[in-house]
Design an enzyme around this catalytic site. Sequence first.
Site, mmCIF file in Angstrom:
data_model
loop_
_atom_site.group_PDB
_atom_site.id
_atom_site.type_symbol
_atom_site.label_atom_id
_atom_site.label_comp_id
_atom_site.label_asym_id
_atom_site.label_seq_id
_atom_site.Cartn_x
_atom_site.Cartn_y
_atom_site.Cartn_z
ATOM 1 N N GLU B 274 0.863 -1.172 0.000
ATOM 2 C CA GLU B 274 0.000 0.000 0.000
ATOM 3 C C GLU B 274 0.903 1.226 0.000
ATOM 4 O O GLU B 274 1.723 1.395 0.900
ATOM 5 C CB GLU B 274 -0.902 -0.053 1.235
ATOM 6 C CG GLU B 274 -2.062 0.905 1.161
ATOM 7 C CD GLU B 274 -1.853 2.070 2.089
ATOM 8 O OE1 GLU B 274 -1.434 3.132 1.585
ATOM 9 O OE2 GLU B 274 -2.111 1.925 3.280
ATOM 10 N N CYS B 324 -1.593 8.687 4.151
ATOM 11 C CA CYS B 324 -1.549 8.315 2.739
ATOM 12 C C CYS B 324 -2.826 8.740 2.018
ATOM 13 O O CYS B 324 -2.895 8.700 0.796
ATOM 14 C CB CYS B 324 -1.306 6.816 2.572
ATOM 15 S SG CYS B 324 -2.299 5.804 3.662
#
Lengths: 534, 534
Positions: B274, B324
Amino acid sequence: MGTTGIRSLATDIPVAGIVAGRPALAAPGTTFHGRDVTRGTDLAITFADAATSEADTAARAASEAFFAVQTTESTLRPEALVRELADALEGRRPELVEIAGIETGLSAERLNSELSRTTGQLRLLGAEAAGRSGVAAESDPRGAEGFAPALALGHVPVGPVAVFGASNFPFAFGVLGGDTAAALAAGCPVVAKGHPAHPETSQLLAAIATRVLADAGWPAGWFSLLHGRETAIGLALVEAAGISAVAFTGSTRGGLALVAAAAARPVPIPVFAELGGINALYLLPAAAAEAAFANDAKAEATSGTSAFVTGLAQSITGGSGQFCTKPGLLVIVDDEAGRQIVSELSRALSGVASPPLLTPDILTGLRAGVDRLRGLPWVEVILGGPSDDTAAADRVPSFLATVTSGVLREDPSITDELFGPAVVVVYCESVDDLIEVAQVIPGGLTATIHAAPAEAGSASALLRRLRLRAGRVLFGGFPTGVRVGRATTHGGPFPATSSPATTSVGVRAIDRFLRPVTYQDLPDDLRERALSWN
Amino acid sequence: MGTTGIRSLATDIPVAGIVAGRPALAAPGTTFHGRDVTRGTDLAITFADAATSEADTAARAASEAFFAVQTTESTLRPEALVRELADALEGRRPELVEIAGIETGLSAERLNSELSRTTGQLRLLGAEAAGRSGVAAESDPRGAEGFAPALALGHVPVGPVAVFGASNFPFAFGVLGGDTAAALAAGCPVVAKGHPAHPETSQLLAAIATRVLADAGWPAGWFSLLHGRETAIGLALVEAAGISAVAFTGSTRGGLALVAAAAARPVPIPVFAELGGINALYLLPAAAAEAAFANDAKAEATSGTSAFVTGLAQSITGGSGQFCTKPGLLVIVDDEAGRQIVSELSRALSGVASPPLLTPDILTGLRAGVDRLRGLPWVEVILGGPSDDTAAADRVPSFLATVTSGVLREDPSITDELFGPAVVVVYCESVDDLIEVAQVIPGGLTATIHAAPAEAGSASALLRRLRLRAGRVLFGGFPTGVRVGRATTHGGPFPATSSPATTSVGVRAIDRFLRPVTYQDLPDDLRERALSWN
């Protein structure tokens, strides 16, 4: 037949594929021909590798077509496309079976049945795609307190898919085979790499697809075919920026090269490579005794061969042993029944000479594999398989050898796949030894357990081990038949595939080409848009 | 606290992790220390990179533990394990929050809430794992004719998982964060690589896990922690033969290195990395006008700032911009309302100085990014962000700049992620221009649409495009909150993740660590065995 068929092509211009509806450009100096496998002669049409620049062109056309279709309201529907493809294949059935028969040496019966499986697969995946439109797989309703926005899960196609077909199933794993069907049904364009073992079949399939797409109003870039014998065009395709995913069926070496290339891209993409494995069959001693001595009166009366051995021999030699699910290892306890089974198997296999292998390379590989085993003093060879004298167009004798479980533990190369009519028997000292040796036999697409009812405990112990190593565990029967269903797994841990959570056959094959998207606080008036395919 | 806690460790022996319950061996000459981020000083305990041989040792121990548990009947249950871990974390809450606060500079409020999220995640995934035991997801009943054996689909754990935690969530994406929770709940052992930004927190988490496993009777190899600042230990872990899958949260560069290493193994394995993305927020003009001028009386009365801008500024600066999912791009039409929003945003952001960044490297990266943008004549800088004088322990001023959509089209590097409190505004000429520019803005974890009810047509056009580029599409709100639900997707096309079909947060995170197995003609007496977890 129509002008898109290959028979009408001038033979002096090399055929390199179809890129977005037009002939592909050829790479200089790369011509080759399809082969009449049974006669061992070249066919008339000259093919060539597509120029590597065509990989990028085809991928770009696919990407532009994808974007255009996904951002414009239209009546184009993937489920209709795959249905129309199935219909078109049915309409060209005699021609397809004829060409594929020449290029593969497979019987018309087998090819007719494979074509039916292929059209059935297209229709099944189309129906599944239609069923998914407009449906949110999961949702979380808005919560009363805390951070709890409403979530709805939908799916989108991943984008253009590169499909590498296999040599052994010109239809079911070919240019319009299962991978293409799954990608198209998911709503993805496809750039197919034709297998050089059957270029005329590939070209005809691509011509049919091109016509279907044009008739239905799809952008020409939705499907392209690139021919190629060298690795350059395939690597260029995997590296092309427009490609979002790769599906491959073939050798471990070829698959691993694509996996590495895809991971090294600036934007890495998934590779769904279906490779193979040893497909060990474990025969427990009571089941062996039943098979060897018991009441199979009818079979014994005619040939002295039990139904088990007849079935196993067919599974080993079907398609000349060139199935990725061929049982390559028979694991058995070294007792009287076991010896009897091996003796019967030797008799059954010695009576079979398989049709020629699909390609000279496969014959070369098989010869090298059996030569290596024949050279090992701890391998007892019963049937010698192909020799140096066996020519590409010859019928291929079966290979049968035995080792002890101790040998297998010492030399893991015993379990290397032999692609062709070949099987190795592993004699174990006891049931416990058989269960233990299962732990060192590598994974693959399948593992099969034959157990008598009284052997449930041993079967359970095997099950615990084998499910960690195979995508499909069979209880009885033989692994070469693959049912195309909802619960099908044609996959498993490496070397079965490079992507162990997926299947390349069955309804769930479509999952490889769909990506989940979560919609947060989606307004009602956009709900249909979000959850429909385009 | 107990002897497994780090406070009781002698400070003169470097701590390199825990391998199968014992201290990890250190690589010579690799010592480092945790940092008190707010004070800018080293902490007392000396850490070191684990010796690279420890990666193989830990992986082998995990693999042996996995095999032992999977082939022996026992009362060990993954759902119980993750529940016990959650309880143990709750029991050490004050200590965990204190150490993590020192090492990250994050507030106790934030860390308490993050720890609750982490224990909630463990419990949620545990419940999901329990619900899957003994259930066949799909089945095909035996058919009456043709080749139709009965198929039942089950799942098995993939085997040992290597988990690489992130710097920005010491609990939720740390040693016992979402990836570890999903792997353990799926029935997989874990070898975690501790993030060097918070080694004391990592070591305490691992010590807690080690104690929980021992108390519950799991093999010690079920969980290991390896520390490391250099890349060698991480690469060795990905290359270790015993590892079956990799989960990673962090930078694109780091993630890609692991993807390439995993693909180059003799047995390739999946990497679920990720990474991140730009998280563009698209504000349509009527929505902008509402936000800028309309009836947000209360907000305007107090600060002159609309609720939209207040929310956006919080989303940009929350966690010092180190999420993120931080919105890094505001895409807006260049009209009066758009200018007003940017002016308000500038005021809101200039009032915020964020706590120090998590690591000196993140500050260096942010400075380099904003320096580059400041050096481009076509970028208009409104708030300059950190300068060369900003020190690691300083509070960080926000960065705000504007470009036109034409500039973004010419220079794709405008959309490079700036990790920290920084945002770039893209002024578009019209709604059509805004919808078009969405096509060149890269994908990522999220995309957000703010539209007034009258703008449903434009919102729909944006939706068509953005769902091809993001794992989550929001309608209103801000992307930094991630609901942990059944329909959650924390993923998406690269650079969101390397594995676009998966999510690293939410119930479906567990799917990454389960592999389907099809049982063909499974006898009734083996059904429970086949479909239960071990």
